[in-house]
Design an enzyme around this catalytic site. Structure first.
Site, PDB file in Angstrom:
ATOM      1  N   THR A 170       7.013  -4.540 -10.526  1.00 45.22           N
ATOM      2  CA  THR A 170       7.728  -3.711  -9.649  1.00 45.22           C
ATOM      3  C   THR A 170       6.991  -2.643  -8.717  1.00 45.22           C
ATOM      4  OG1 THR A 170       9.518  -2.408  -9.185  1.00 45.22           O
ATOM      5  CG2 THR A 170       8.595  -1.887 -11.214  1.00 45.22           C
ATOM      6  N   ASP A 218       8.112   0.008  -6.926  1.00 43.92           N
ATOM      7  CA  ASP A 218       8.370   1.019  -7.551  1.00 43.92           C
ATOM      8  C   ASP A 218       6.909   1.861  -8.349  1.00 43.92           C
ATOM      9  OD1 ASP A 218      10.139   0.678  -5.271  1.00 43.92           O
ATOM     10  OD2 ASP A 218      11.930   0.314  -6.398  1.00 43.92           O
ATOM     11  N   MET A 243       9.508   2.345   0.745  1.00 47.92           N
ATOM     12  CA  MET A 243      10.418   1.644  -0.336  1.00 47.92           C
ATOM     13  C   MET A 243      10.559   2.464  -1.144  1.00 47.92           C
ATOM     14  SD  MET A 243      10.505  -2.889  -0.800  1.00 47.92           S
ATOM     15  CE  MET A 243      11.680  -3.556   0.480  1.00 47.92           C
ATOM     16  N   GLY A 291      -2.741  10.964   5.266  1.00 48.62           N
ATOM     17  CA  GLY A 291      -2.324  12.825   6.127  1.00 48.62           C
ATOM     18  C   GLY A 291      -1.139  12.879   6.297  1.00 48.62           C
ATOM     19  N   GLU A 309       2.481  15.195   7.111  1.00 52.68           N
ATOM     20  CA  GLU A 309       2.266  16.795   8.000  1.00 52.68           C
ATOM     21  C   GLU A 309       3.468  16.330   6.923  1.00 52.68           C
ATOM     22  OE1 GLU A 309       1.231  14.442  10.740  1.00 52.68           O
ATOM     23  OE2 GLU A 309      -0.437  15.421  10.127  1.00 52.68           O
ATOM     24  N   SER A 364       1.059  15.515  17.534  1.00 51.96           N
ATOM     25  CA  SER A 364       1.607  14.507  16.957  1.00 51.96           C
ATOM     26  C   SER A 364       2.186  14.708  15.412  1.00 51.96           C
ATOM     27  CB  SER A 364       0.985  13.147  16.648  1.00 51.96           C
ATOM     28  OG  SER A 364      -0.179  14.110  16.455  1.00 51.96           O
ATOM     29  N   HIS A 392       9.837  -5.291   3.734  1.00 52.23           N
ATOM     30  CA  HIS A 392       9.041  -6.194   2.662  1.00 52.23           C
ATOM     31  C   HIS A 392       8.131  -6.459   2.921  1.00 52.23           C
ATOM     32  CE1 HIS A 392      13.946  -6.342   1.693  1.00 52.23           C
ATOM     33  NE2 HIS A 392      13.186  -6.522   0.715  1.00 52.23           N
ATOM     34  N   LEU A 393       7.385  -5.892   3.785  1.00 50.52           N
ATOM     35  CA  LEU A 393       5.758  -6.067   3.813  1.00 50.52           C
ATOM     36  C   LEU A 393       5.199  -5.617   2.674  1.00 50.52           C
ATOM     37  CD1 LEU A 393       3.475  -3.705   5.170  1.00 50.52           C
ATOM     38  CD2 LEU A 393       5.192  -3.833   7.210  1.00 50.52           C
ATOM     39  N   GLN A 394       5.519  -4.338   2.741  1.00 47.10           N
ATOM     40  CA  GLN A 394       4.896  -3.950   1.754  1.00 47.10           C
ATOM     41  C   GLN A 394       5.611  -4.679   0.280  1.00 47.10           C
ATOM     42  OE1 GLN A 394       6.697  -0.134   1.708  1.00 47.10           O
ATOM     43  NE2 GLN A 394       7.911  -0.884   2.265  1.00 47.10           N
TER      44      GLN A 394
HETATM   45  O1  F6P Z   1      12.970  -2.332  -6.815  1.00 46.08           O
HETATM   46  C1  F6P Z   1      11.925  -2.502  -5.932  1.00 46.08           C
HETATM   47  C2  F6P Z   1      12.270  -2.217  -4.443  1.00 46.08           C
HETATM   48  O2  F6P Z   1      11.520  -3.172  -3.750  1.00 46.08           O
HETATM   49  C3  F6P Z   1      13.262  -1.638  -4.017  1.00 46.08           C
HETATM   50  O3  F6P Z   1      11.776  -0.187  -3.747  1.00 46.08           O
HETATM   51  C4  F6P Z   1      13.733  -2.269  -2.821  1.00 46.08           C
HETATM   52  O4  F6P Z   1      14.713  -1.145  -2.362  1.00 46.08           O
HETATM   53  C5  F6P Z   1      14.727  -3.165  -3.493  1.00 46.08           C
HETATM   54  O5  F6P Z   1      13.400  -4.035  -4.241  1.00 46.08           O
HETATM   55  C6  F6P Z   1      13.926  -4.522  -2.119  1.00 46.08           C
HETATM   56  O6  F6P Z   1      14.788  -5.228  -2.883  1.00 46.08           O
HETATM   57  P1  F6P Z   1      15.671  -6.571  -1.719  1.00 46.08           P
HETATM   58  O7  F6P Z   1      14.672  -7.421  -1.463  1.00 46.08           O
HETATM   59  O8  F6P Z   1      16.497  -7.017  -3.243  1.00 46.08           O
HETATM   60  O9  F6P Z   1      16.677  -5.941  -0.494  1.00 46.08           O
END
Ligand code: F6P
Length: 288
Positions: free
Chosen positions: A92, A94, A136, A152, A154, A182, A219-221
């Site tokens: 995950t 997270d 996320m 960095g 703030e 900024s 979701h790019l993350q």
């Molecule tokens: O639990 C992992 C996670 O990437 C969270 O950070 C995010 O809130 C969630 O999944 C997004 O889930 P979905 O793609 O189902 O909206």
């Protein structure tokens, strides 16, 4: 055997035979060749019964479950109800699972978010603007904390360190007092301010003059080629999970703690809370 679409595939009998070569040349790819799903059916007793029938039909006597706390809760239910042996692998972005220093995907997400925020910083700087960037982390601030430090920021806002709106405003006013024009605030999506968009509304009256902009990285993350750190971690934990099963360790999660492989009882991965590093939060204040 591989199960496509996680527990939903277990219910729908979506199994694929896999061989050593099935996983050749995928280490550098994002996503998953087995696909994934959030299965509502698996939350029902009927769904789980069907899943177990399919496991038995394919002579599967143990399962490696890759995912977060939802995946592990599901695995535990299957064990409690049907004694299906499981080993979990923490996957995950997270990073919010107890029993491992890092989860697979976290490092890649951090680096992706960092690169995106660096680019946003250029616009913030060029236009003398204030940016609120949401990263996320549904219930956890690990991504926000580390990307905030790495870029960095703030100010960093996390669910684990609740801040009143007045405190947030005062902190930002301090930032602008020291001749900065900024600024960049990193907000975890699970922060109690309700995320970057809500926060922007609350700050508009006081900080609107800095041409405030909001950027939700979203979701790019969750995609992209994994970092070397994640590739090594995934290889290590996949192997540890198989070894655990071979050695008869069931209902545990394979993790890495202080650079050593470690097995943690499955229920602890969510019942115990993994804490963010509060020293890092202090560091963020010092270096901002
Ligand atoms: O639990 C992992 C996670 O990437 C969270 O950070 C995010 O809130 C969630 O999944 C997004 O889930 P979905 O793609 O189902 O909206």
């Amino acid at each position: 055997m591989g199960v496509r679409f996680g527990y939903q595939g277990m219910i729908d009998d979506d199994f694929v035979e896999m061989h050593h070569h099935s996983v050749s040349n995928i280490l550098q790819r994002g996503g998953t060749i087995l696909k994934s799903a959030r299965s509502k059916d698996f939350r029902t007793a009927e769904g789980r019964k069907k899943a177990v029938e399919n496991l038995r039909k394919h002579n599967i006597d143990a399962v490696v479950a890759i995912g977060g706390d939802g995946t592990f809760r599901g695995a535990t239910e299957l064990y409690d109800e049907y004694q299906i042996p499981f080993v979990g692998v923490p996957g995950t972005i997270d990073n919010d699972l107890y029993g491992t220093d890092e989860t697979i995907g976290y490092d890649t997400a951090l680096n992706t978010a960092m690169e995106a925020i660096d680019k946003i910083r250029d616009t913030a700087d060029a236009h003398d603007r204030m940016f609120l960037v949401e990263v996320m982390g549904r219930e956890a601030g690990f991504i926000a904390l580390e990307t905030g430090i790495a870029t960095g920021a703030e100010l960093i806002l996390l669910p684990e360190a609740v801040k009143k709106i007045e405190f947030i405003k005062d902190s930002l006013k301090e930032v602008f007092k020291v001749q900065r024009r900024s600024s960049l605030v990193v907000v975890a999506e699970g922060d109690q301010t309700g995320g970057a968009l809500n926060l922007a509304e609350k700050l508009q009256d006081d900080f609107g003059k800095y041409e405030m902009r909001v950027s939700v990285l979203g979701h790019l993350q969750r995609g992209g080629s994994p970092t070397s750190h994640d590739r090594v971690l995934a290889s290590r934990l996949g192997s540890a999970a198989v070894e655990a099963l071979l050695n008869g360790h069931y209902n545990v999660m394979a993790g890495v703690i202080n650079d050593k492989n470690a097995l943690t009882p499955m229920h602890k991965t969510w019942s115990e809370k993994k804490s963010i590093n509060f020293e890092l939060l202090e560091l963020a204040k010092v270096i901002r």
